[in-house]
Write an enzyme that holds these catalytic residues in place. Sequence first.
Site, PDB file in Angstrom:
ATOM      1  N   HIS A   1       7.912  32.244   6.838  1.00 27.91           N
ATOM      2  CA  HIS A   1       8.508  31.364   7.848  1.00 27.91           C
ATOM      3  C   HIS A   1       9.442  32.166   8.739  1.00 27.91           C
ATOM      4  O   HIS A   1      10.307  32.891   8.254  1.00 27.91           O
ATOM      5  CB  HIS A   1       9.298  30.236   7.176  1.00 27.91           C
TER       6      HIS A   1
ATOM      7  N   ASP B   1      12.618  14.940   6.484  1.00 31.31           N
ATOM      8  CA  ASP B   1      13.040  15.994   7.418  1.00 31.31           C
ATOM      9  C   ASP B   1      12.550  15.674   8.829  1.00 31.31           C
ATOM     10  O   ASP B   1      13.281  15.882   9.803  1.00 31.31           O
ATOM     11  CB  ASP B   1      12.520  17.366   6.982  1.00 31.31           C
TER      12      ASP B   1
ATOM     13  N   ARG C   1      18.585  14.780  14.834  1.00 32.77           N
ATOM     14  CA  ARG C   1      19.477  15.936  15.075  1.00 32.77           C
ATOM     15  C   ARG C   1      19.233  16.495  16.473  1.00 32.77           C
ATOM     16  O   ARG C   1      20.174  16.896  17.165  1.00 32.77           O
ATOM     17  CB  ARG C   1      19.208  17.027  14.022  1.00 32.77           C
TER      18      ARG C   1
ATOM     19  N   SER D   1      16.269  21.877   6.075  1.00 38.36           N
ATOM     20  CA  SER D   1      15.105  21.450   6.851  1.00 38.36           C
ATOM     21  C   SER D   1      13.948  22.433   6.631  1.00 38.36           C
ATOM     22  O   SER D   1      12.821  22.036   6.314  1.00 38.36           O
ATOM     23  CB  SER D   1      15.515  21.398   8.333  1.00 38.36           C
TER      24      SER D   1
ATOM     25  N   LYS E   1      10.401  21.912   3.790  1.00 38.64           N
ATOM     26  CA  LYS E   1       8.986  21.985   4.198  1.00 38.64           C
ATOM     27  C   LYS E   1       8.263  23.096   3.436  1.00 38.64           C
ATOM     28  O   LYS E   1       7.099  22.953   3.068  1.00 38.64           O
ATOM     29  CB  LYS E   1       8.908  22.213   5.713  1.00 38.64           C
TER      30      LYS E   1
END
Length: 456
Positions: free
Chosen positions: A96, A175, A182, A197, A201
């Site tokens: 990620h 999320d 947000r 967050s 995931k």
Amino acid sequence: MLPAGCGGTRKEERMSAVDIIVKKRDGLELTREEIEFFVRGITSGEIPDYQVSAWAMAVLLNGMSAQETTDLTLAMAHSGTVLDLSGVVPLAVDKHSTGGVGDKTTLVVEPIVAACGLPVGKMSGRGLGFSGGTLDKLESIPGFRTNLSREEFLDHLKRYGMVLTGQTGELAPADGKLYALRDVTGTVPSIPLIASSIMSKKIAAGAQAILLDVKVGLGAFMQTLDSASELARLMVAIGQRSGRQTIALLSDMNQPLGNAVGNALEVREAIDTLHGGGPEDFREHCLVAAAHMLMLGRKAGSLDEARAKAEEALVSGQAWGRFKQLVQAQGGDVRVVEEPDRLPEAPLKEIVPAPQSGYLAVINAREVGETSVQLGAGRVKKGDPIDPAVGIVVHRKVGDRVEQGQPLFTVHASSQEKLDAAVERLLAAHQFSAEPVEPLPLFYGVITEQDILQKE
Ligand code: URA
């Protein structure tokens, strides 16, 4: 108030959203039960948006402990399906990036790692604001499907050892709801909220090992090394507490990564790199990231050995073969990646020369990213359409000596008006120095689970 149909305990029956908001507002630590209650309320919709927003602001202002952040992550991960990949492949690894400009790393790293025999199951996102997204890049290949179902995700991972798709709606729905709020309440830049967050995931997507590429600099969420390190440490700690092997790279995002910024332009650059070419900084970044993933997946005994394997996969053409296989398996037109001139192309192109001689001191990545959005390569708000063909190619990097009149960057645009505006903004994003300038480092450090344990 107890969210309908969630079978709360006696303790939860006494809880209320407002008490939890007040507790966080007063800087106190929330219990796991309180966090789980709140996340259940977000997911079911029983806690209204205004209370969720107030709570997010209280978290932004007062922070969260590592334990609270882990509890929030796990509660959000378990708000939907949590995939278990252990029955599909022996060990799957995920990667990620916290987002940046010109970051097409996944397109090269995933095929390299898969070519080395390590399965990669990855769910990627779309670009938002100045920061690009892998799904948008892939969709510049006609036919490429980024909406695989959960069953297809598991099937492709098992069959090809490689899958790259968008997040399914069943994954971490809390999320999804919290992030949307947000985004419009000024509560994105909270380190615990960002960490939970991202990690919720990753945990829901099921990989047992996770490489985090935490970007730092002008074109990143985290502008300072201190804040990027804090985010990286927190995510590695969450990974560790959740039984996922996790490490984080801290990498530069002051200038664009590689040369191309814009969807089809980045796919073309990734293809060049898979053919053994590509910009040096981007190639190196990919090899380092791939080597760390191979170490996480126990495919090598040392980082040097892992890097050599990654390089061999690239040089031998095996990674290129795996990329083509990925495109084919997900419905993309392989002829387009074999002959990249078939990729979408902008009607207008202008090579812009350097206005002066000197050493390049700054290529402001955020400005380059914002300019690519103005050209149409990115979106200002969720759901905006994007133009796959437009973007920017920078020809020089920080530290390079440039002579006046030499090509500095090329703009690919859909109209003369957009092209002119982009040229003006990009010229202002480049700064020159009469004195030699050090090139920017690619990486600032690596944070491992051992680093976290030593600190505890
Ligand atoms: N990316 C995410 O997935 N979540 C955040 O909060 C920020 C970046």
